[in-house]
Scaffold this motif. Structure first.
Motif, PDB file in Angstrom:
ATOM      1  N   LEU A 154      23.471  25.691   6.776  1.00 22.35           N
ATOM      2  CA  LEU A 154      22.270  24.898   7.012  1.00 22.35           C
ATOM      3  C   LEU A 154      21.067  25.833   7.057  1.00 22.35           C
ATOM      4  O   LEU A 154      21.128  26.899   7.679  1.00 22.35           O
ATOM      5  CB  LEU A 154      22.382  24.112   8.318  1.00 22.35           C
ATOM      6  CG  LEU A 154      23.575  23.153   8.414  1.00 22.35           C
ATOM      7  CD1 LEU A 154      23.530  22.402   9.736  1.00 22.35           C
ATOM      8  CD2 LEU A 154      23.608  22.182   7.242  1.00 22.35           C
ATOM      9  N   ALA A 155      19.986  25.440   6.411  1.00 23.99           N
ATOM     10  CA  ALA A 155      18.843  26.339   6.269  1.00 23.99           C
ATOM     11  C   ALA A 155      17.550  25.707   6.762  1.00 23.99           C
ATOM     12  O   ALA A 155      17.339  24.495   6.648  1.00 23.99           O
ATOM     13  CB  ALA A 155      18.672  26.747   4.806  1.00 23.99           C
ATOM     14  N   GLU A 156      16.702  26.561   7.333  1.00 18.27           N
ATOM     15  CA  GLU A 156      15.311  26.195   7.576  1.00 18.27           C
ATOM     16  C   GLU A 156      14.444  27.061   6.666  1.00 18.27           C
ATOM     17  O   GLU A 156      14.706  28.246   6.494  1.00 18.27           O
ATOM     18  CB  GLU A 156      14.910  26.367   9.044  1.00 18.27           C
ATOM     19  CG  GLU A 156      14.861  27.784   9.544  1.00 18.27           C
ATOM     20  CD  GLU A 156      14.221  27.897  10.929  1.00 18.27           C
ATOM     21  OE1 GLU A 156      13.533  26.949  11.360  1.00 18.27           O
ATOM     22  OE2 GLU A 156      14.406  28.945  11.579  1.00 18.27           O
ATOM     23  N   ILE A 157      13.438  26.447   6.085  1.00 13.82           N
ATOM     24  CA  ILE A 157      12.553  27.146   5.159  1.00 13.82           C
ATOM     25  C   ILE A 157      11.150  27.182   5.755  1.00 13.82           C
ATOM     26  O   ILE A 157      10.590  26.133   6.118  1.00 13.82           O
ATOM     27  CB  ILE A 157      12.532  26.442   3.790  1.00 13.82           C
ATOM     28  CG1 ILE A 157      13.889  26.596   3.113  1.00 13.82           C
ATOM     29  CG2 ILE A 157      11.427  26.992   2.908  1.00 13.82           C
ATOM     30  CD1 ILE A 157      13.999  25.854   1.796  1.00 13.82           C
ATOM     31  N   ILE A 158      10.611  28.373   5.870  1.00 16.20           N
ATOM     32  CA  ILE A 158       9.249  28.545   6.389  1.00 16.20           C
ATOM     33  C   ILE A 158       8.457  29.326   5.340  1.00 16.20           C
ATOM     34  O   ILE A 158       8.703  30.519   5.119  1.00 16.20           O
ATOM     35  CB  ILE A 158       9.244  29.296   7.731  1.00 16.20           C
ATOM     36  CG1 ILE A 158      10.152  28.593   8.751  1.00 16.20           C
ATOM     37  CG2 ILE A 158       7.813  29.405   8.271  1.00 16.20           C
ATOM     38  CD1 ILE A 158      10.318  29.333  10.053  1.00 16.20           C
TER      39      ILE A 158
END
Length: 400
Positions: free
Chosen positions: A306-310
């Motif tokens: 699972l990824a968060e993109i900033i």
């Protein structure tokens, strides 16, 4: 004798609307096998069994499916309610579960003896003070018109008195047994992650480790998701959550604690790592950099990462916004599921509607954070600290 300490299962948890039930299933399969293979005698679960006070049917099923497996093992089970749990929900099947040697203490009781559980095996004797999350009404009497500072001080004093009375009950009734205290609260000095819900007014009423008076032989704490030792001398431990529940926990090595008792004393506390089945990853940088890192990511785990993109860009433009949306919606790396994304412009003209950076999901913002941001925008506002304290009290009353 071997005692296993775990906590903060948060059955029913979703990470930015992504269901984590598969992650918990892998943990539950592992812990059942571990209890069986290692001949664990007692299982302690220190609060936050469920993620919501009113769990879904799927969460109930996962809970009872696990209990069904555990009752086939020769293991005493003691579980307590946390701040996420409803005492009435946990206590509803209490009498039935008692027949299967499962002790449930969903909420604090007026009679202390109802929260003490004895266990004896092969000449070793323990007593567990199974203290659930303590609500305001359990530790003090509120008075109309009291100040915020007075309330905080009363909560601290109430907690100190409560645990002093629990220790006194142990000394008066079970002094010949090894004493284990379960608790679900914030102890000052512990490291928080972003997934713990504030308890007792923003954790400002967090207690000092000395509140336990050095009486228990082991303090099995829940509420903080990062595993940590608060006091090695006095055996005060947070075992942490079994799976990462937020991106701030992505580097944590999740664990259970196993307490070894021999000759009527604690020989050692063994830290046992929990197998990891999913990665949480943060991709951060310029749009071009994030695109490159996403496309080349190749680490394989049992469950999809699972990824968060900033994304950070200098100047706001429609082209960058469109490219960012395209990146999120058409991400083609099959090993990754993007569940959180933010686009941050360094040179952004802000107005009253721009309290947070572009791409911030309202689900990521707590009511307190939103209120504080609003106060920042209203720069002419006076007495902001008093307003913040009043707002915290409202949140506590609403259990938000």
């Amino acid at each position: 004798m071997k005692i296993l300490h775990t906590s903060d299962w948060h059955i029913g948890k979703q990470l930015h609307k992504y269901d984590l039930s598969e992650d918990l299933n892998y943990f539950f399969e592992w812990i059942v096998t571990y209890i069986k293979d290692e001949n664990i005698d007692v299982l302690l679960i220190s609060g936050d069994i469920f993620d919501q006070a009113n769990p879904s049917q799927a969460a109930y099923k996962q809970y009872y499916d696990l209990l069904k497996q555990l009752i086939n093992l020769d293991c005493k089970i003691i579980l307590t309610g946390g701040n996420h749990d409803s005492a009435s929900v946990l206590n509803a099947p209490k009498e039935l579960l008692k027949t299967f040697d499962i002790s449930v203490i969903g909420g604090a009781t007026e009679d202390f003896s109802e929260m003490f559980v004895e266990f004896e095996k092969n000449g070793e004797k323990i007593v567990v003070a199974a203290i659930p999350f303590l609500k305001d009404r359990d530790i003090r009497k509120s008075v109309a018109g009291e100040t915020y500072a007075t309330k905080i001080e009363q909560i601290k004093m109430g907690l100190q008195t409560y645990f002093s009375n629990i220790n006194a009950h142990y000394k008066n009734n079970y002094s010949d047994a090894i004493y284990i205290l379960m608790g679900h609260l914030y102890v000052q000095g512990s490291q928080l992650s972003e997934s713990e819900r504030d308890i007792q007014i923003g954790n400002q009423a967090g207690i000092e480790p000395g509140i336990f008076e050095g009486v228990p032989d082991y303090v099995a704490l829940g509420h903080i998701h990062k595993p940590q030792v608060i006091s090695r001398t006095n055996n005060i431990h947070y075992c942490g959550s079994p799976i990462p529940l937020s991106f701030s926990e992505k580097e944590d090595c999740k664990q259970i604690n196993v307490i070894h008792i021999q000759n009527n004393k604690i020989e050692n506390v063994e830290v046992v790592p929990i197998p990891k089945h999913r990665n949480l990853i943060t991709f951060q940088g310029s749009l071009e950099m994030v695109q490159e890192n996403l496309s080349t990511f190749s680490e394989q785990t049992t469950l999809k990462s699972l990824a968060e993109i900033i994304v950070h860009e200098q100047s706001e433009s429609i082209e960058i916004r469109q490219a960012f949306e395209e990146l999120i919606t058409s991400q083609s790396n099959e090993k990754i599921e993007v569940v959180k994304s933010r686009l941050i412009f360094t040179k952004l003209i802000r107005g009253a509607t721009d309290a947070f950076v572009v791409g911030t999901d309202v689900a990521d913002v707590t009511p307190m954070q939103m209120f504080e941001k609003k106060l920042e925008l209203l720069s002419e506002m006076e007495n902001t600290e008093e307003l913040k304290n009043a707002f915290r009290e409202i949140l506590e009353e609403l259990n938000l």
